[in-house]
Design a protein around this motif. Structure first.
Motif, PDB file in Angstrom:
ATOM      1  N   ARG A   1      -5.390  -5.588 -24.169  1.00 41.66           N
ATOM      2  CA  ARG A   1      -5.048  -4.941 -22.911  1.00 41.66           C
ATOM      3  C   ARG A   1      -4.116  -3.742 -23.089  1.00 41.66           C
ATOM      4  NH1 ARG A   1      -4.183 -10.588 -19.481  1.00 41.66           N
ATOM      5  NH2 ARG A   1      -6.434 -10.993 -19.295  1.00 41.66           N
ATOM      6  N   THR A   2      -4.368  -2.727 -22.290  1.00 43.08           N
ATOM      7  CA  THR A   2      -3.443  -1.618 -22.077  1.00 43.08           C
ATOM      8  C   THR A   2      -2.917  -1.771 -20.655  1.00 43.08           C
ATOM      9  OG1 THR A   2      -4.575  -0.135 -23.600  1.00 43.08           O
ATOM     10  CG2 THR A   2      -3.208   0.888 -21.901  1.00 43.08           C
ATOM     11  N   TYR A   3      -1.607  -1.616 -20.489  1.00 43.58           N
ATOM     12  CA  TYR A   3      -0.968  -1.901 -19.213  1.00 43.58           C
ATOM     13  C   TYR A   3      -0.520  -0.626 -18.511  1.00 43.58           C
ATOM     14  CZ  TYR A   3      -0.714  -6.671 -21.068  1.00 43.58           C
ATOM     15  OH  TYR A   3      -1.008  -7.902 -21.593  1.00 43.58           O
ATOM     16  N   ALA A   4      -0.156  -0.799 -17.238  1.00 42.26           N
ATOM     17  CA  ALA A   4       0.403   0.306 -16.454  1.00 42.26           C
ATOM     18  C   ALA A   4       1.478  -0.239 -15.541  1.00 42.26           C
ATOM     19  CB  ALA A   4      -0.680   0.992 -15.629  1.00 42.26           C
ATOM     20  N   ILE A   5       2.394   0.641 -15.155  1.00 43.37           N
ATOM     21  CA  ILE A   5       3.341   0.339 -14.096  1.00 43.37           C
ATOM     22  C   ILE A   5       2.877   1.114 -12.870  1.00 43.37           C
ATOM     23  CG2 ILE A   5       4.978   2.173 -14.703  1.00 43.37           C
ATOM     24  CD1 ILE A   5       7.215   0.146 -14.021  1.00 43.37           C
ATOM     25  N   GLU A   6       2.971   0.485 -11.699  1.00 44.32           N
ATOM     26  CA  GLU A   6       2.323   1.043 -10.509  1.00 44.32           C
ATOM     27  C   GLU A   6       3.224   0.984  -9.289  1.00 44.32           C
ATOM     28  OE1 GLU A   6      -1.387  -0.112  -7.524  1.00 44.32           O
ATOM     29  OE2 GLU A   6      -1.629  -0.429  -9.676  1.00 44.32           O
ATOM     30  N   GLY A   7       3.111   2.011  -8.480  1.00 43.31           N
ATOM     31  CA  GLY A   7       3.702   2.019  -7.152  1.00 43.31           C
ATOM     32  C   GLY A   7       2.618   2.283  -6.136  1.00 43.31           C
ATOM     33  N   ALA A   8       2.599   1.507  -5.057  1.00 41.76           N
ATOM     34  CA  ALA A   8       1.522   1.606  -4.070  1.00 41.76           C
ATOM     35  C   ALA A   8       2.080   1.854  -2.677  1.00 41.76           C
ATOM     36  CB  ALA A   8       0.700   0.322  -4.066  1.00 41.76           C
ATOM     37  N   CYS A   9       1.557   2.872  -2.015  1.00 39.49           N
ATOM     38  CA  CYS A   9       1.815   3.105  -0.595  1.00 39.49           C
ATOM     39  C   CYS A   9       0.533   2.753   0.154  1.00 39.49           C
ATOM     40  CB  CYS A   9       2.190   4.563  -0.328  1.00 39.49           C
ATOM     41  SG  CYS A   9       3.645   5.122  -1.229  1.00 39.49           S
ATOM     42  N   PHE A  10       0.634   1.923   1.163  1.00 42.41           N
ATOM     43  CA  PHE A  10      -0.563   1.374   1.784  1.00 42.41           C
ATOM     44  C   PHE A  10      -1.314   2.365   2.661  1.00 42.41           C
ATOM     45  CE2 PHE A  10       1.975  -2.795   1.646  1.00 42.41           C
ATOM     46  CZ  PHE A  10       1.568  -3.040   0.347  1.00 42.41           C
ATOM     47  N   VAL A  11      -0.627   3.379   3.161  1.00 40.25           N
ATOM     48  CA  VAL A  11      -1.247   4.297   4.124  1.00 40.25           C
ATOM     49  C   VAL A  11      -1.123   5.730   3.619  1.00 40.25           C
ATOM     50  CG1 VAL A  11      -1.175   5.198   6.478  1.00 40.25           C
ATOM     51  CG2 VAL A  11      -0.797   2.760   6.067  1.00 40.25           C
ATOM     52  N   ALA A  12      -2.259   6.386   3.436  1.00 36.53           N
ATOM     53  CA  ALA A  12      -2.288   7.814   3.090  1.00 36.53           C
ATOM     54  C   ALA A  12      -3.393   8.458   3.923  1.00 36.53           C
ATOM     55  CB  ALA A  12      -2.506   8.003   1.588  1.00 36.53           C
ATOM     56  N   GLY A  13      -4.608   8.528   3.367  1.00 36.89           N
ATOM     57  CA  GLY A  13      -5.704   9.102   4.131  1.00 36.89           C
ATOM     58  C   GLY A  13      -5.995   8.350   5.417  1.00 36.89           C
ATOM     59  N   SER A  14      -5.683   7.054   5.440  1.00 38.62           N
ATOM     60  CA  SER A  14      -5.912   6.277   6.663  1.00 38.62           C
ATOM     61  C   SER A  14      -5.004   6.731   7.801  1.00 38.62           C
ATOM     62  CB  SER A  14      -5.726   4.781   6.403  1.00 38.62           C
ATOM     63  OG  SER A  14      -4.471   4.518   5.819  1.00 38.62           O
ATOM     64  N   LEU A  15      -3.885   7.416   7.496  1.00 41.68           N
ATOM     65  CA  LEU A  15      -3.056   7.992   8.555  1.00 41.68           C
ATOM     66  C   LEU A  15      -3.799   9.139   9.241  1.00 41.68           C
ATOM     67  CD1 LEU A  15      -0.403   8.325  10.124  1.00 41.68           C
ATOM     68  CD2 LEU A  15       0.436   9.746   8.233  1.00 41.68           C
ATOM     69  N   VAL A  16      -4.445   9.985   8.458  1.00 38.17           N
ATOM     70  CA  VAL A  16      -5.237  11.078   9.032  1.00 38.17           C
ATOM     71  C   VAL A  16      -6.411  10.515   9.821  1.00 38.17           C
ATOM     72  CG1 VAL A  16      -6.626  13.113   8.473  1.00 38.17           C
ATOM     73  CG2 VAL A  16      -4.515  12.653   7.198  1.00 38.17           C
ATOM     74  N   GLN A  17      -7.020   9.460   9.283  1.00 41.74           N
ATOM     75  CA  GLN A  17      -8.105   8.797  10.009  1.00 41.74           C
ATOM     76  C   GLN A  17      -7.597   8.244  11.344  1.00 41.74           C
ATOM     77  OE1 GLN A  17      -9.705   5.254   8.100  1.00 41.74           O
ATOM     78  NE2 GLN A  17     -11.764   5.743   8.791  1.00 41.74           N
ATOM     79  N   TYR A  18      -6.387   7.724  11.355  1.00 39.53           N
ATOM     80  CA  TYR A  18      -5.768   7.208  12.580  1.00 39.53           C
ATOM     81  C   TYR A  18      -5.566   8.333  13.602  1.00 39.53           C
ATOM     82  CZ  TYR A  18      -2.020   5.272  15.551  1.00 39.53           C
ATOM     83  OH  TYR A  18      -1.249   4.871  16.611  1.00 39.53           O
ATOM     84  N   LEU A  19      -5.110   9.488  13.141  1.00 41.30           N
ATOM     85  CA  LEU A  19      -4.956  10.632  14.051  1.00 41.30           C
ATOM     86  C   LEU A  19      -6.298  11.039  14.649  1.00 41.30           C
ATOM     87  CD1 LEU A  19      -2.490  13.019  12.148  1.00 41.30           C
ATOM     88  CD2 LEU A  19      -1.953  11.166  13.726  1.00 41.30           C
ATOM     89  N   ARG A  20      -7.361  10.909  13.841  1.00 43.90           N
ATOM     90  CA  ARG A  20      -8.694  11.287  14.298  1.00 43.90           C
ATOM     91  C   ARG A  20      -9.309  10.236  15.224  1.00 43.90           C
ATOM     92  NH1 ARG A  20     -13.300  10.937   9.910  1.00 43.90           N
ATOM     93  NH2 ARG A  20     -13.086   8.768  10.563  1.00 43.90           N
ATOM     94  N   ASP A  21      -9.307   8.977  14.765  1.00 42.18           N
ATOM     95  CA  ASP A  21     -10.084   7.950  15.459  1.00 42.18           C
ATOM     96  C   ASP A  21      -9.326   7.255  16.583  1.00 42.18           C
ATOM     97  OD1 ASP A  21     -12.004   8.587  13.628  1.00 42.18           O
ATOM     98  OD2 ASP A  21     -11.724   6.805  12.391  1.00 42.18           O
ATOM     99  N   GLN A  22      -8.041   7.000  16.378  1.00 40.59           N
ATOM    100  CA  GLN A  22      -7.268   6.253  17.374  1.00 40.59           C
ATOM    101  C   GLN A  22      -6.585   7.169  18.386  1.00 40.59           C
ATOM    102  OE1 GLN A  22      -8.869   3.446  16.388  1.00 40.59           O
ATOM    103  NE2 GLN A  22      -7.031   2.302  16.931  1.00 40.59           N
ATOM    104  N   LEU A  23      -6.053   8.298  17.914  1.00 39.51           N
ATOM    105  CA  LEU A  23      -5.319   9.194  18.808  1.00 39.51           C
ATOM    106  C   LEU A  23      -6.159  10.362  19.303  1.00 39.51           C
ATOM    107  CD1 LEU A  23      -1.792   9.354  17.107  1.00 39.51           C
ATOM    108  CD2 LEU A  23      -2.685   7.696  18.773  1.00 39.51           C
ATOM    109  N   GLY A  24      -7.248  10.674  18.588  1.00 36.24           N
ATOM    110  CA  GLY A  24      -8.123  11.758  19.012  1.00 36.24           C
ATOM    111  C   GLY A  24      -7.495  13.137  18.915  1.00 36.24           C
ATOM    112  N   LEU A  25      -6.518  13.311  18.019  1.00 38.57           N
ATOM    113  CA  LEU A  25      -5.811  14.593  17.894  1.00 38.57           C
ATOM    114  C   LEU A  25      -6.608  15.615  17.099  1.00 38.57           C
ATOM    115  CD1 LEU A  25      -2.114  13.463  17.266  1.00 38.57           C
ATOM    116  CD2 LEU A  25      -3.112  14.335  19.378  1.00 38.57           C
ATOM    117  N   ILE A  26      -7.464  15.140  16.209  1.00 41.33           N
ATOM    118  CA  ILE A  26      -8.260  16.041  15.376  1.00 41.33           C
ATOM    119  C   ILE A  26      -9.702  15.555  15.380  1.00 41.33           C
ATOM    120  CG2 ILE A  26      -6.376  16.803  13.878  1.00 41.33           C
ATOM    121  CD1 ILE A  26      -7.287  14.683  11.842  1.00 41.33           C
ATOM    122  N   GLY A  27     -10.617  16.468  15.084  1.00 39.35           N
ATOM    123  CA  GLY A  27     -12.020  16.111  15.010  1.00 39.35           C
ATOM    124  C   GLY A  27     -12.458  15.723  13.615  1.00 39.35           C
TER     125      GLY A  27
END
Length: 487
Positions: A292-318
C-alpha cells in the motif's frame, strides 16, 4: 487485444462512461444525471438500480460494437456510499445511503462518548463521523427489515459503489479495492482484509462484506452479455484517490485538491502510515501486490453542490457556468460570506450538526454577490485545510487542482490568492476519470507502473500565481472566521 480503456465514473450527481486512448486522450463520453433523494433533513439517498442501469446505458453508448478495442475497464466512484443487495438475486434491498448523509450522527456520538474514537483513528486513519460507510451499514441493519432479513439468512451483500458495479458486471464477483475499503471504518490501515474487531464494534457482519483487492491488476471480468464480449476489469479506485493518481501525485508530499460535489485534498505519504493530530484523515491511496501507498486527506463536504443549490433550490442562476461572469461583474462580495455547511462541516472541524450560514446580507446583496461568495467559500474552506496540513508537518508548496469546478478561471485564481501559493491546473481537468484509466492501463499491462502511465497520459497544465494584497486576504479570512463561528 485492444489498447483503449473504458472508464466508468460513478459520481454523486451523475454517472459517466468514457473511452480513453493509450496516450490518455478522452475519445468518447456519455453521461446521465442521477436522481437525488432527500427523504428527511440531512438524509441523502440514491437508487442503486438507477446507478447500474444508467452506467450500463452510458457504457454501451460509448463502446457501441467496438468492444474488441477495449483492453480493460477502470472504475472510479463516489466513496463511502453504501449499497445493500441480495447476493442471490442481485437486486438492491434498499436505497443506497450517500456519503453526504448525516443520519448516523447520534450513533457516532455514542461511540465517541464511549471512548472509541482514539483507537478507531489509530487503526483506520478515520474519525467517528457519519461520512464513513460502517455506520451507514449498521443503520440499514437496525432500520430496514429487508436488509436485516438478508443478513439473517446469509444473503446480504454490502459494498461501496464500485463493489456494486463489479458485482453486476461480473455476474456475482464481490470485491472492493483497498482505496474504497479504507473509507469504511472497517479496515485497519495495515490489515489485509476487513477487521473482525472493527466489524464487531460497528455491528456489521463480516460475511456481508466484499473481499479486499488491489487498485490495479486482473481483478475481475465483465460478462459478455453487457458489451458482446468479456472485458477484464483492471482498475478500481475511489474518486479522490483516482484524481490524485490522475494528477501524477505519485511521490511523497505531492498534493492535489479536487472540486466536485465536495472538495477533497490528498497528500501522498508514501509507505508511511498516515497520522494526524489535526483531525485530518489517513487513507489508502493505492495498492499493488498487496503493498500500500498511503495519503493524508482533508475533506469538505460541499463544493460544487453549493452552486447546484443556488441553481436548483434557490433559482438564482440557470447554470453553474454563470457564476464566473457574476463573480467578475462586481469588485467584491459586498461582505457577503457563505459557510457551506449544508451537509455538516468536514475537516478539520468535523461538526456533523453544523448548518449553512449566509452572513453579511443587505439590500445591496444580489445574485452576483451571493454567487461570488459561493466561489469564495471554496478558497476559505481550502485555507482551513492548508492550515491543518501545515500543523501536521505537511505544508503545501503548491497545489494541483482538478474536478468540474476547477474549470472556473475566477475560482482558480481566487484559490491562489487566498492560499498565497501557485495553483496548477491541467488542461484536462477530469483527472478522476484519468486516474482510473491510468490504473486500468497498468492493470492490463499496457504500462509497467503508475509512474510510467501517468507520464504518458497526463497532458499540459496552467499555473495561477497569487496577486492579492495581504490586507485584502486578511480581511476576507477574518470575515469567514466570524461566519464560521456560528455555523
Amino acid at each position: 487485444m485492444g489498447e483503449k480503456i473504458l472508464v466508468l465514473d460513478a459520481g454523486t450527481t451523475s454517472t459517466r462512461a468514457m473511452v480513453f486512448s493509450r496516450e490518455g486522450r478522452m475519445e468518447r463520453v456519455a453521461q446521465e444525471e442521477l436522481t437525488q433523494h432527500y427523504p428527511k433533513p440531512g438524509w441523502v439517498e440514491h437508487d442503486a438500480s438507477e446507478i447500474w442501469d444508467k452506467t450500463l446505458s452510458c457504457m454501451r453508448e460509448v463502446v457501441g460494437d467496438d468492444a474488441s478495442s477495449i483492453a480493460a475497464i477502470g472504475i472510479t466512484n463516489q466513496r463511502e456510499t453504501v449499497v445493500a443487495w441480495d447476493r442471490n438475486t442481485g437486486e438492491p434491498l434498499a436505497r443506497a445511503i450517500v456519503w453526504q448523509d448525516r443520519r448516523t450522527a447520534g450513533f457516532c456520538a455514542e461511540l465517541k462518548e464511549a471512548g472509541h474514537e482514539a483507537s478507531v483513528q489509530e487503526r483506520t486513519g478515520l474519525l467517528l463521523d457519519p461520512y464513513f460507510s460502517g455506520t451507514k451499514m449498521r443503520w440499514m441493519l437496525d432500520n430496514d427489515d429487508a436488509v436485516r432479513a438478508a443478513a439473517e439468512n446469509g444473503a446480504l451483500a454490502f459494498g461501496t459503489v464500485e463493489s456494486w458495479l463489479v458485482f453486476k458486471l461480473s455476474g456475482g464477483e464481490h470485491i472492493s479495492d483497498a482505496s474504497n475499503a479504507s473509507r469504511t471504518l472497517l479496515l485497519a490501515l495495515e490489515g489485509d482484509q476487513f477487521d473482525e474487531q472493527l466489524c464487531e464494534l460497528f455491528g456489521v457482519p463480516k460475511a456481508a462484506l466484499p473481499r479486499v483487492v488491489d487498485t490495479h491488476g486482473k481483478l475481475a471480468s465483465s460478462d459478455a452479455e453487457w458489451l458482446g464480449s468479456q472485458v477484464p476489469i483492471c482498475g478500481l479506485v475511489g474518486d479522490q484517490q483516482s484524481a490524485t493518481i490522475g494528477q501524477g501525485c505519485l511521490s511523497f508530499g505531492e498534493t492535489k485538491a479536487t472540486y466536485g460535489t465536495g472538495a477533497f485534498v490528498l497528500t501522498n505519504k508514501g509507505t508511511d502510515l498516515p497520522r494526524s493530530e489535526n483531525r485530518l484523515l489517513g487513507t489508502v491511496l493505492h495498492q499493488a501486490g498487496g503493498t500500500r501507498t498511503y495519503a493524508i486527506e482533508g475533506a469538505c463536504f460541499v463544493a460544487g453542490s453549493l452552486v447546484q443549490y443556488l441553481r436548483d433550490q434557490l433559482g438564482l442562476i440557470g447554470s453553474a457556468s454563470e457564476t464566473e461572469d457574476l463573480a467578475r461583474s462586481i469588485e467584491d462580495s459586498g461582505e457577503v460570506v457563505i459557510v457551506p455547511a449544508l451537509a455538516g462541516l468536514g475537516a478539520p472541524h468535523w461538526k456533523p450538526d453544523a448548518r449553512g450560514v449566509f452572513s453579511g446580507l443587505s439590500f445591496a446583496s444580489g445574485k452576483a454577490q451571493i454567487a461570488r461568495a459561493a466561489l469564495e467559500a471554496m478558497a476559505h474552506q481550502t485555507h482551513d485545510l492548508a492550515s491543518a496540513f501545515a500543523a501536521d508537518g505537511a505544508p503545501w508548496t503548491s497545489l494541483k487542482i482538478d474536478g468540474g469546478m476547477s474549470a472556473n478561471e475566477w475560482m482558480a485564481q481566487d484559490l491562489a490568492d487566498i492560499l498565497d501559493l501557485p495553483v496548477e491546473r491541467p488542461d484536462f481537468v477530469e483527472t478522476t476519470a484519468l486516474g482510473a484509466a491510468i490504473c486500468a492501463s497498468v492493470g492490463a499491462g499496457l504500462y509497467p507502473d503508475l509512474g510510467n502511465a501517468a507520464s504518458a497520459m497526463r497532458g499540459a497544465t496552467r499555473t495561477f500565481t497569487p496577486s492579492m494584497s495581504a490586507n485584502v486576504r486578511k480581511d476576507r479570512l477574518a470575515r469567514y472566521a466570524r461566519a464560521l463561528s456560528v455555523a
